[in-house]
Write an enzyme that holds these catalytic residues in place. Structure first.
Site, PDB file in Angstrom:
ATOM      1  N   HIS A 107       9.365  24.076  90.230  1.00 53.27           N
ATOM      2  CA  HIS A 107       9.837  25.128  89.329  1.00 53.27           C
ATOM      3  C   HIS A 107      11.161  24.720  88.689  1.00 53.27           C
ATOM      4  CE1 HIS A 107      10.739  29.365  88.121  1.00 53.27           C
ATOM      5  NE2 HIS A 107      11.986  28.956  88.331  1.00 53.27           N
ATOM      6  N   GLU A 108      12.099  24.244  89.504  1.00 53.19           N
ATOM      7  CA  GLU A 108      13.403  23.854  88.970  1.00 53.19           C
ATOM      8  C   GLU A 108      13.298  22.640  88.053  1.00 53.19           C
ATOM      9  OE1 GLU A 108      15.919  25.770  89.282  1.00 53.19           O
ATOM     10  OE2 GLU A 108      14.848  27.097  90.653  1.00 53.19           O
ATOM     11  N   HIS A 111      12.376  23.717  84.584  1.00 50.24           N
ATOM     12  CA  HIS A 111      13.503  24.126  83.739  1.00 50.24           C
ATOM     13  C   HIS A 111      14.119  22.926  83.037  1.00 50.24           C
ATOM     14  CE1 HIS A 111      13.574  28.308  84.705  1.00 50.24           C
ATOM     15  NE2 HIS A 111      13.853  28.134  85.989  1.00 50.24           N
ATOM     16  N   GLU A 187      11.343  31.866  82.952  1.00 46.55           N
ATOM     17  CA  GLU A 187      11.005  31.708  84.363  1.00 46.55           C
ATOM     18  C   GLU A 187       9.493  31.595  84.560  1.00 46.55           C
ATOM     19  OE1 GLU A 187      13.072  31.123  86.737  1.00 46.55           O
ATOM     20  OE2 GLU A 187      14.856  31.416  85.498  1.00 46.55           O
TER      21      GLU A 187
END
Length: 260
Positions: A107-108, A111, A187
């Site tokens: 997930h990070e 980004h 997100e």
């Protein structure tokens, strides 16, 4: 600058926002927390391998002692070039299983790969000009109507500072639903990227469940609470999406991750 003060304030937010993004994780955060190389070498190797697949050129993985101030779970990718690093909070290491940690890191990394930091800076920049213009409009309108009664003749008077702060708060409140909606979209994109990168729907759902427990977040807020306050999709929505989204199993192309 009686008529253009809002413009100079808007310009002034740009270096502050840029410095916060570039300097906070590398300069300011280490002043308040202890960063050490990740002790779990197996996990470090797995994270770096995941980063290589995601095209994240990080070479350093650190853990930070955030448990001294919070029980929340988090991780991030920061820096650029030689300064780039992957950081896990020690609460994440203690609270999540290894496959869940890898999903959170996916997930990070999403980004980073999807350039959400730079898109966020652009949004902040454009939003600052809109917000300060609106603050200036409100201040001028109120001073025309009530300035004489209040004993305030222009925005530059020291006595106008409470009015400026009040209007900044009002504009921030009015703009919150917009910025929150954009943040929730960002997100969600990172969630999509993590699922496409790892193909681990079960770990994703379990990590969201533990996030809800650790962060004391309401997984099913009412619509207006979500609209006004939530910068992330509600965790109930994220869990359902994590369990259902698997285009690779249906022979469909990925939406965001296009690596190997």
């Amino acid at each position: 600058s009686p008529r253009r003060w809002w413009l100079w304030l808007a310009f002034g937010t740009l270096p502050v926002a840029l410095a916060s993004v570039l300097l906070q994780p590398l300069v300011f955060d280490p002043l308040f927390n202890k960063f050490t190389p990740l002790k779990d070498q197996v996990l470090r190797t797995q994270i770096l391998a995941l980063g290589a697949r995601a095209n994240v050129p990080a070479r350093n993985v650190y853990e930070v002692d955030m448990s001294v101030r919070t029980k929340k779970i988090n991780a991030y990718v920061s820096g650029f070039g030689a300064s780039q690093r992957i950081v896990l909070w020690d609460t994440t290491l203690k609270g999540l299983a290894r496959d869940e940690i890898l999903f959170v890191m996916g997930h990070e990394m999403g980004h980073y790969v999807l350039k959400h930091i730079w898109k966020g800076l652009l949004m902040i920049s454009l939003g600052a000009f809109a917000a300060f213009w609106l603050v200036g409009w409100f201040v001028r309108a109120l001073l025309r109507s009530f300035g004489e009664r209040w004993g305030i003749h222009e925005a530059g008077d020291l006595a106008a500072i409470p009015l400026l702060i009040a209007m900044l708060s009002l504009v921030g409140w009015l703009g919150a639903p917009i910025t929150n909606a954009v943040s929730r979209g960002v997100e969600h994109e990172a969630d999509v990227f993590a699922l496409e990168l790892t193909h681990d729907n079960d770990a994703g759902a379990r990590s969201f469940l533990k996030l809800a427990q650790g962060n004391r977040s309401d997984p099913e807020p009412s619509a207006w609470v979500k609209w006004m306050l939530y910068t992330h999709p509600p965790l109930g929505d994220r869990i359902r999406f994590a369990l259902a989204y698997r285009p690779w199993a249906e022979g469909k192309p990925n939406r965001l991750y296009h690596g190997r």
